[in-house]
Design a protein around this motif. Sequence first.
Motif, PDB file in Angstrom:
ATOM      1  N   GLU A   1      -1.754   7.645  -7.368  1.00 54.62           N
ATOM      2  CA  GLU A   1      -0.774   8.793  -7.396  1.00 54.62           C
ATOM      3  C   GLU A   1       0.610   8.528  -7.311  1.00 54.62           C
ATOM      4  O   GLU A   1       1.292   9.004  -7.869  1.00 54.62           O
ATOM      5  CB  GLU A   1      -1.318   9.550  -6.061  1.00 54.62           C
TER       6      GLU A   1
ATOM      7  N   ARG B   1       0.950  -1.132   0.183  1.00 58.59           N
ATOM      8  CA  ARG B   1       0.022  -0.072  -0.127  1.00 58.59           C
ATOM      9  C   ARG B   1       0.837   1.317  -0.148  1.00 58.59           C
ATOM     10  O   ARG B   1       1.807   1.272   0.767  1.00 58.59           O
ATOM     11  CB  ARG B   1      -0.706   0.134   1.089  1.00 58.59           C
TER      12      ARG B   1
ATOM     13  N   ALA C   1      -6.723   5.219  -4.658  1.00 54.35           N
ATOM     14  CA  ALA C   1      -6.073   6.533  -5.164  1.00 54.35           C
ATOM     15  C   ALA C   1      -4.641   6.785  -4.822  1.00 54.35           C
ATOM     16  O   ALA C   1      -3.818   7.347  -5.449  1.00 54.35           O
ATOM     17  CB  ALA C   1      -6.904   7.582  -4.168  1.00 54.35           C
ATOM     18  N   SER C   2      -3.960   5.967  -3.624  1.00 54.45           N
ATOM     19  CA  SER C   2      -2.704   5.989  -3.424  1.00 54.45           C
ATOM     20  C   SER C   2      -1.970   5.483  -4.602  1.00 54.45           C
ATOM     21  O   SER C   2      -0.960   5.886  -4.869  1.00 54.45           O
ATOM     22  CB  SER C   2      -2.376   5.260  -2.183  1.00 54.45           C
TER      23      SER C   2
ATOM     24  N   PRO D   1      -0.699   7.851   0.768  1.00 55.72           N
ATOM     25  CA  PRO D   1      -2.083   8.638   0.358  1.00 55.72           C
ATOM     26  C   PRO D   1      -1.324   9.723  -0.451  1.00 55.72           C
ATOM     27  O   PRO D   1      -0.569  10.235  -0.088  1.00 55.72           O
ATOM     28  CB  PRO D   1      -2.635   8.864   1.577  1.00 55.72           C
TER      29      PRO D   1
ATOM     30  N   LYS E   1      -5.491  16.246  -0.695  1.00 53.94           N
ATOM     31  CA  LYS E   1      -6.579  15.668   0.114  1.00 53.94           C
ATOM     32  C   LYS E   1      -7.737  15.548  -0.706  1.00 53.94           C
ATOM     33  O   LYS E   1      -8.569  14.748  -0.527  1.00 53.94           O
ATOM     34  CB  LYS E   1      -6.911  16.535   1.377  1.00 53.94           C
TER      35      LYS E   1
ATOM     36  N   SER F   1      -7.979   9.059  -0.031  1.00 52.98           N
ATOM     37  CA  SER F   1      -6.651   8.307   0.507  1.00 52.98           C
ATOM     38  C   SER F   1      -6.814   6.892   0.476  1.00 52.98           C
ATOM     39  O   SER F   1      -6.188   6.161   1.224  1.00 52.98           O
ATOM     40  CB  SER F   1      -6.697   8.832   2.073  1.00 52.98           C
ATOM     41  N   SER F   2      -7.698   6.383  -0.466  1.00 54.82           N
ATOM     42  CA  SER F   2      -7.984   4.991  -0.552  1.00 54.82           C
ATOM     43  C   SER F   2      -6.695   4.287  -1.058  1.00 54.82           C
ATOM     44  O   SER F   2      -5.807   4.987  -1.665  1.00 54.82           O
ATOM     45  CB  SER F   2      -9.080   4.702  -1.250  1.00 54.82           C
ATOM     46  N   THR F   3      -6.681   3.049  -0.941  1.00 59.00           N
ATOM     47  CA  THR F   3      -5.770   2.219  -1.506  1.00 59.00           C
ATOM     48  C   THR F   3      -5.553   2.549  -3.024  1.00 59.00           C
ATOM     49  O   THR F   3      -4.322   2.530  -3.431  1.00 59.00           O
ATOM     50  CB  THR F   3      -5.873   0.834  -1.279  1.00 59.00           C
TER      51      THR F   3
END
Length: 488
Positions: free
Chosen positions: A420, A401, A416-417, A404, A408, A412-414
């Motif tokens: 990014e 994982r 979305a991380s 994040p 914001k 901050s989900s897995t």
Amino acid sequence: MVFTPDYVAPDAPPAFEDMCGEVWTQICRHECAFSPDIFFDKMMNLIKNPNINSSWLFRADIVYDDASSPARIGEVEDESRPRVREVKNIPRTRILIRTLVPRNTLRDAPVNQTCTFHQHSSQGEEDLIRSLVIYIPHVDSVEDYPFYHPKVRGVAHYHEWDASTGAGFISIHFLPFADIPVAADKNLQRIAYHLLEVLHKHGEGVAKGYVKRVQHDMIVPQIKFQDRYAELKGKYARSLIGEWDEKTDPVKHVFEDLGIAAFLIEMWMTMYREHPFPGFVDIGCGNGLLVHILNQEGYSGWGFDARSRGSWQKYASPCSASPTGSSLAQRLLLPSIIQSTTSSPMDPATTHDGVFPTGTFIISNHADELTPWTPLLATLSSSPFLVIPCCSHALSGARQRHPPPKDKSKGSSTYASLVEWTRHIMERCGWEVETETLRIPSTRNIGLVGRRRTAEEVDILQIIAEFGGADGFASNVEQLLKGGPRGH
């Protein structure tokens, strides 16, 4: 909280007066805390995107707008001429004509609608602003109405706003046919409830500061994508679903790959308008359906995966670019850049070094362990690419994982991380990152496209080290050969 509007008595007087003398029936109303500007903004969005209110509709094509081309009205075909309703003391301010495009044009025909905007600000004690948006379908008989359109001669969204208190009401009104009493028609009551609920949700969201995170159609225009998707769906969906050999859900996978294919084809038509198509490779191609669809549409390319699939026998075709001569091949990807660190030599009969002919378009669709490698491989081969992240892995191939996003607003989900983190690798590799929220039936629907360089020379080994290193990648991906096929 359940949306609970007030239903208006059938014999209640009309809220506004039609200049033709006909009576509009008010169905339901609800208080609101959003201004007339927000009301018109949200109504314009609903006019352009009728699919928000009805899953039967694909989109709306605006064929006339007097705000942008007031002199063009004389050029509009007779059947597309505006059907305007004037309202007493609420002057008309704008006319649009939209064509409602259904998802299935074999079942329902497109229909034109005149959409008019009206507004009046009282100059007296009440300080009341009345705003109205009316839809009039270009259909003369109830028998000719398509399934997706309510059986009424007109639909009105009405907004009343007291500027002194910052409060108001919204309501839905129908112009009925004489032989269809709207108060007794449960379907029309349901439609009115839904229209009001959607308007309230969207308007209140803006009033409370909601900012939409998802942005569609940034790379391929909605109309082009949807037309291409409808074409592909009509050509392939029925047979592909009926002949599905995998254990996974055929509807989801067929429609998902048809959507990705439609996006790629439209993007490629722009990219290679003046140059020959260079071919594609789908790394981690899974069941091979996307490769098959693209090949059927005349785009040469191939795909490979660590494990073969039963469906490959049906989808495979001859391909000179593939090391096996087939468009679908079983290969384990072991990037050339890290082969020197492995203990055993690469076997070209079972592995691929990730080096492709210059310019080959790389597709990485839910490729899991290969997701973070995609921009690195694309850099080594000077190739444009599309990566659609799914499950989160490190460059070593291990599950991981990622931190994040610092922004914001991106969540901050897995997932979305992962998106990014992949974006950062792309940027570090010298790619301009383009993002598209794909119109596919998957929650893992973010497409990251690299097709333009911002830096020509980068140190790939240094980038790999910066993003955690690749130690253990070979042993981790070799485990794929021991497991069964994944469901995505």
